[in-house]
Design a protein around this motif. Sequence first.
Motif, PDB file in Angstrom:
ATOM      1  N   LEU A 131      51.642  53.652  46.598  1.00 23.38           N
ATOM      2  CA  LEU A 131      52.091  52.337  47.047  1.00 23.38           C
ATOM      3  C   LEU A 131      50.921  51.480  47.507  1.00 23.38           C
ATOM      4  O   LEU A 131      50.897  50.260  47.267  1.00 23.38           O
ATOM      5  N   THR A 132      49.939  52.101  48.149  1.00 20.70           N
ATOM      6  CA  THR A 132      48.739  51.368  48.565  1.00 20.70           C
ATOM      7  C   THR A 132      48.011  50.820  47.344  1.00 20.70           C
ATOM      8  O   THR A 132      47.538  49.681  47.335  1.00 20.70           O
ATOM      9  N   ASN A 133      47.915  51.635  46.275  1.00 24.29           N
ATOM     10  CA  ASN A 133      47.267  51.184  45.039  1.00 24.29           C
ATOM     11  C   ASN A 133      48.033  50.025  44.395  1.00 24.29           C
ATOM     12  O   ASN A 133      47.435  49.121  43.803  1.00 24.29           O
ATOM     13  N   VAL A 134      49.381  50.070  44.496  1.00 26.49           N
ATOM     14  CA  VAL A 134      50.190  48.991  43.926  1.00 26.49           C
ATOM     15  C   VAL A 134      49.821  47.659  44.590  1.00 26.49           C
ATOM     16  O   VAL A 134      49.658  46.633  43.920  1.00 26.49           O
ATOM     17  N   VAL A 135      49.684  47.672  45.918  1.00 27.39           N
ATOM     18  CA  VAL A 135      49.338  46.456  46.645  1.00 27.39           C
ATOM     19  C   VAL A 135      47.923  45.991  46.318  1.00 27.39           C
ATOM     20  O   VAL A 135      47.663  44.814  46.066  1.00 27.39           O
ATOM     21  N   LYS A 136      46.981  46.938  46.273  1.00 22.20           N
ATOM     22  CA  LYS A 136      45.571  46.575  46.108  1.00 22.20           C
ATOM     23  C   LYS A 136      45.212  46.195  44.677  1.00 22.20           C
ATOM     24  O   LYS A 136      44.391  45.305  44.448  1.00 22.20           O
ATOM     25  N   HIS A 137      45.802  46.878  43.707  1.00 22.10           N
ATOM     26  CA  HIS A 137      45.298  46.754  42.340  1.00 22.10           C
ATOM     27  C   HIS A 137      46.333  46.338  41.293  1.00 22.10           C
ATOM     28  O   HIS A 137      45.977  45.695  40.303  1.00 22.10           O
ATOM     29  N   ALA A 138      47.603  46.704  41.478  1.00 20.54           N
ATOM     30  CA  ALA A 138      48.542  46.626  40.354  1.00 20.54           C
ATOM     31  C   ALA A 138      49.121  45.234  40.110  1.00 20.54           C
ATOM     32  O   ALA A 138      49.454  44.903  38.977  1.00 20.54           O
ATOM     33  N   ARG A 139      49.311  44.448  41.204  1.00 19.62           N
ATOM     34  CA  ARG A 139      50.012  43.165  41.091  1.00 19.62           C
ATOM     35  C   ARG A 139      51.397  43.362  40.462  1.00 19.62           C
ATOM     36  O   ARG A 139      51.818  42.622  39.574  1.00 19.62           O
ATOM     37  N   ALA A 140      52.081  44.374  40.928  1.00 15.41           N
ATOM     38  CA  ALA A 140      53.401  44.708  40.395  1.00 15.41           C
ATOM     39  C   ALA A 140      54.491  43.984  41.171  1.00 15.41           C
ATOM     40  O   ALA A 140      54.314  43.598  42.336  1.00 15.41           O
ATOM     41  N   ARG A 141      55.649  43.790  40.530  1.00 14.80           N
ATOM     42  CA  ARG A 141      56.815  43.210  41.192  1.00 14.80           C
ATOM     43  C   ARG A 141      57.852  44.286  41.520  1.00 14.80           C
ATOM     44  O   ARG A 141      58.657  44.102  42.436  1.00 14.80           O
ATOM     45  N   ASN A 142      57.829  45.363  40.753  1.00 14.52           N
ATOM     46  CA  ASN A 142      58.823  46.427  40.946  1.00 14.52           C
ATOM     47  C   ASN A 142      58.157  47.802  40.884  1.00 14.52           C
ATOM     48  O   ASN A 142      57.253  48.027  40.068  1.00 14.52           O
ATOM     49  N   VAL A 143      58.667  48.687  41.741  1.00 19.14           N
ATOM     50  CA  VAL A 143      58.185  50.073  41.778  1.00 19.14           C
ATOM     51  C   VAL A 143      59.408  50.985  41.876  1.00 19.14           C
ATOM     52  O   VAL A 143      60.382  50.648  42.581  1.00 19.14           O
ATOM     53  N   SER A 144      59.368  52.113  41.159  1.00 17.32           N
ATOM     54  CA  SER A 144      60.443  53.106  41.293  1.00 17.32           C
ATOM     55  C   SER A 144      59.838  54.460  41.645  1.00 17.32           C
ATOM     56  O   SER A 144      58.776  54.822  41.132  1.00 17.32           O
TER      57      SER A 144
END
Length: 552
Positions: free
Chosen positions: A470-483
């Motif tokens: 989840l930390t990587n999603v915030v820092k690098h992914a620029r994602a809108r959805n995570v499962s």
Amino acid sequence: MATHERETGSQERLRELVQAGIALSSELSLESLLQRLIESAARLTGARYAALGVIDRSGQRLERFLTYGVDAETHELIGELPHGRGILGVLIRDAQPLRLHELADDPRSVGFPPGHPEMHTFLGVPILLRGVAYGNLYLTEKEGGGDFTDEDEDLLRLLAAQAAVAIENARLYESATRWLRQLESLTEVGNALAEEFDLPRLLALVATRLRELLDARLVLILQPEGDVLRVRAADGEGAEEAGAVEFPLHDSKGGRVLERRRSERVDSLLDDPEVSVEVARQLGGRSALYVPLLHRDSAIGLLAAFDKQGADPRFTSDDLRVAETLASRAATAIDLSQRVSREAVRRVVEAQELERKRLARELHDETGQALTSILLGLRSLEEADAERVREAIAEMRELVVSTLQDVRRLAIELRPKALDDFGLVPALDRLIETFRAQTGIAVDLESRLRRERLPAEAETALYRIVQEALTNVVKHARARNVSVLLTQKGASVVAVIEDDGEGFDPAEVVETATGGLGLVGMRERIALVGGRLGIESSHGAGTTLVVEVPVR
């Protein structure tokens, strides 16, 4: 009539020889074939008793002795079968045919044990092939009390030649089988070195395979610890008891072999002055192999094998070579494990230090500044009017609430209380709820686990992996959805974390223990609990992490 009887006798002898030759190519068991040959020898020569002795590879003693004409009851009375002394020893040493009218009259005869049947006439021939002696064929007590003839000797030589071929073929097959087993074991150990990082499992594999290859009663792998040698792996008879034995490092055979850095073969433990009689009795050992585990000229351990199975407990030079080959693999495993452990500890220390720095920075920059502001606000209240006091109290209340939230967040990052109290799924629920509130990213958690609680180390590892993802999603992914999906797979729990972010090419990412996407730390954390981490990602296609952790 006499001519007809002679022709009939010759035909019967020829038929017997032909059948013996056919048995050479059709009989699968060496024991059965040799037994058939000595029975044929007795029938062809009119001998009451026949025997065949196979000489061991050292050429000094008999390793196998088969008989014909002696019943089981007489065998029981005689006791131990001969080892190759007296007249039998003469044939082993000289490898020449020997015919005697009276066994007892020969000065080299040592007589017979109690219960042994009487034997007078004697014929013995060596079992030779290409100048190599494999054993001897013996006949005694010719029908009618006469001596054995030249024709008897020729027949026995022919049967001895057949026996030589059978024994050599059997030994070649045994050698080929043994070499194949050695190759398979070395390949298995080599593959394990590349895939297995658990040292106890590796050493247990080496001990097991070596015991099988040597046909030893017991194999131990030991390492120095302080002033003693401790057993790190054991396999075979008495392995559990041997695992509790401590060997003095400086006053034992094993310790001296380590000091000399040279393998040693001991044919009789009780006769070796360096072997402790007490330790030999504890292990029940008669013979042994000692092989130091050497790495870059340093003795880091010891391999010891005790008592070859069978009539002769002594190990051979071939056994020593096999042990040295596997010892080199064990030394590599120990050195690699120690280096991996040191590197893992170094990385853990570095990660802890970085975490301490981050927490110290947050406490100083955020919590510390907030508390300083509260202190200054309290001072200003001393001189303020009532209206200003109410406003200041409201501001400080908001600041205190914000500071408490920061402190709680830090405490959760250090160790979420819900993980200890309620388990993995409730702890992830709270983590994801907080993550949604702070980032605005939609996160869906689905659990298909069949059990409420998992082993503590598995829960911690899975929680930290999801947290890092989840930390990587915030820092690098620029994602809108995570499962996040948790499911059971046999004796393992699988976590699948997917996002619809920008993705990346794993081959292009430079990872270190202190930078990158944290993949090194993830892999190390999962490896510590015996799990696996898989990553699927590409530019523009999001990222999927698959984590599998055993939960037996």
